[in-house]
Enzyme design. Sequence first.
Site, mmCIF file in Angstrom:
data_model
loop_
_atom_site.group_PDB
_atom_site.id
_atom_site.type_symbol
_atom_site.label_atom_id
_atom_site.label_comp_id
_atom_site.label_asym_id
_atom_site.label_seq_id
_atom_site.Cartn_x
_atom_site.Cartn_y
_atom_site.Cartn_z
ATOM 1 N N HIS A 159 0.630 -1.124 -0.156
ATOM 2 C CA HIS A 159 -0.119 0.153 -0.200
ATOM 3 C C HIS A 159 0.780 1.466 0.024
ATOM 4 O O HIS A 159 0.759 2.179 -1.045
ATOM 5 C CB HIS A 159 -0.937 0.496 1.294
ATOM 6 N N GLU A 160 1.466 1.824 1.215
ATOM 7 C CA GLU A 160 2.669 2.400 1.118
ATOM 8 C C GLU A 160 3.873 2.804 -0.431
ATOM 9 O O GLU A 160 4.366 4.050 0.138
ATOM 10 C CB GLU A 160 3.804 2.392 2.352
ATOM 11 N N HIS A 208 1.864 4.489 -3.206
ATOM 12 C CA HIS A 208 2.010 5.710 -2.703
ATOM 13 C C HIS A 208 2.899 6.859 -3.208
ATOM 14 O O HIS A 208 3.582 7.215 -3.362
ATOM 15 C CB HIS A 208 1.685 6.237 -1.080
ATOM 16 N N HIS A 224 3.691 6.893 -6.988
ATOM 17 C CA HIS A 224 2.803 8.030 -7.355
ATOM 18 C C HIS A 224 3.711 8.868 -7.370
ATOM 19 O O HIS A 224 3.864 10.181 -7.765
ATOM 20 C CB HIS A 224 1.574 7.487 -5.843
#
Length: 691
Positions: A476-477, A480, A483
């Site tokens: 999940h991180e 990010h 991104h």
Amino acid sequence: MTASDQTQTDNPLLRPWTAPHGLPPFESITPDQFSPAFTTALAEQQAEIAAIAESPEEPTFANTVEALERSGAALKRVGGVFFNLAGSHTNDAIQAVEREMAPVLAKHRNSIFMNEALFRRVDALYNERENLGLTAEQARVLERYRTIFVRAGAQLAPDEKKRLAAVTERLASLGTQFSQNVLADEKSYRLILETEEDLAGLPSFLREAAAQAAEEAGLTGRHIITLSRSSIEPFLQFSSRRDLREQAFKAWAARGDNGNATDNKAIIAEMVALRAERAELLGYDTFADFKLADTMAKTPDAVLTLLNEVWTPARSRAQKERDALQAQAQMRGDNIEIAPWDWRYYADQVRMARHNLDEATIKPYFQLDRIIDAAFDTAHRLFGLTFRELQDFPRYHPDIRAWQVTDDEGAPVGIFIGDYFARGSKRSGAWMSAFRSQERLTGDIRPIIVNVMNFAKAAPGEPSLLSFDDARTLFHEFGHALHGLLSNVTYPLLAGTSVSTDFVELPSQLYEHWLSQPEILRRYATHYRTGEPIPEALLERLMAARNFNQGFSTVEYLASAFVDIDLHRRKHSGDLDVSAFEKESLERIGMPREIIMRHRTPHFAHVFSGDGYSSGYYSYLWSEVLDADAFTAFEETGDAFNRDMADKLKRFIYSAGNLRDPAEAYRAFRGRLPTPDALLVKRGLAVAGEA
């Protein structure tokens, strides 16, 4: 040489970063350097803003908007280092600076976005935008700047501006104190396990982690459980000592709610009132209306519609799960009623009975290093990225690691830093941040991105093992992080994760899907002692159990989202009894007594440590509607790594920053907006075709 020149020469925060790979000179930085660095950097941007606002020239995009974008370079550098350390490796001196600077930085921001002359220039350009020959990106930057000015109070009368400035400065101070109080409560608690009886039920990996935590705390030969999720959640899952589970759980639930110097309830009451006043000054009925106006959701009603749509099946599922746990307890002869500190313990037993799957069996196959490699390999297959670990680079803590990231042609993309282990100097949770963001306005600026986790650290010489949930958090991180790393824009305002709160979770939650791909697990889920891949039978059971306990996890999340929205739909009137309000809000939705909010209000850092997720905790669910649908797009091709689909994903989502309105960006990738159907199926709350 002037005093200012001398300051810049002596203070590493104000000098260009010349360390290898452009990293901040962490090892040369001391806490006493931050205040003078902030002072110098603030004065520098104030002079730049004054030059723009007071320019006798007619406003142009270059002399106003681009000049704004270029301003504050030193402040971005200083702030980037400071706020990352304040979260990941703080101390008393850094916390003192944090308290000192919070209102100062809020006041500085107000001085920019309430500057009447500056706003007139931006507004004049906005009104003539169709005639300026702007590129699509420039038009987006101009529109975003005008929106920021208006939402900061640029159009208010002088008295209203003065009051709004005071409100935002006070909110900044309160948010800082809130987060420091939570960290203090987390740091101060230790459940010391003295005897073998105290360790009853704990598997070897948890015993070893508790022994390592005790070693680091100077309690060699003993075991301690901390309030880090990586410590307390497995303890609640495995400990057969119900009295100790209750003791630890109550301490975990009571962070910020102990009636002492670190109690956060008065802070919350004041923050909620000030946020309501802020919204009222800006012409909105409630703070939720104000905050959501600049998101995909747009209105509180839209948020509540989604929350309610998922709440009903989630609550029903959780009630069935509770009944199964109660039956398990009775079968064991445990004459109890399931309480919140029992849920994880009995759920683990039910999962074992249904799926022949327990954490102690799974965890040896999830080594931290191998899951990092899995995340990197996924990024390589989707986006052509390569990661080369650095050995010689400046560190702010000995545990951090760093990698140089390059694209499929070998060109530099950026630097990725991983900070994986829990420690007393780090706030709880997991997050991504940037020491430097990508942009091209001032040169070919490559990003420096960090992921911060709170995994339990293994004993020296042993690999750190993760739960499947830990591995999902890492993916999940890292979503990010991608991104931020893949950002490909010209203007800093639009870079990376600078998107609306209910869109920013899409790249991260979407990335989680690739962890569950059998081809990834077969390759990277290998036993830490034998090196053997996860057995096919175990892999099948793991996949079959993905939605086990999903009613519980959905209910604890949704409860926090409901309370967040309820608090911020409150009008600016009357005193707020935080405990009573939380209780009433949960009673209204029919919260099961056996489950508590994932983040109780007194330690709800997402909402009260700053303004980021206030009225916005729903964003994880909103983005999950998008991510469930987006991964379906890959599944429809028959290839989870379909390169054409990955290229579209990179172009319109991961590298696009805030170039487009979020809904437009998603439609560009998928061709349409999604419905919640795929989300309900993904969470196991509906059957495919019946959502």
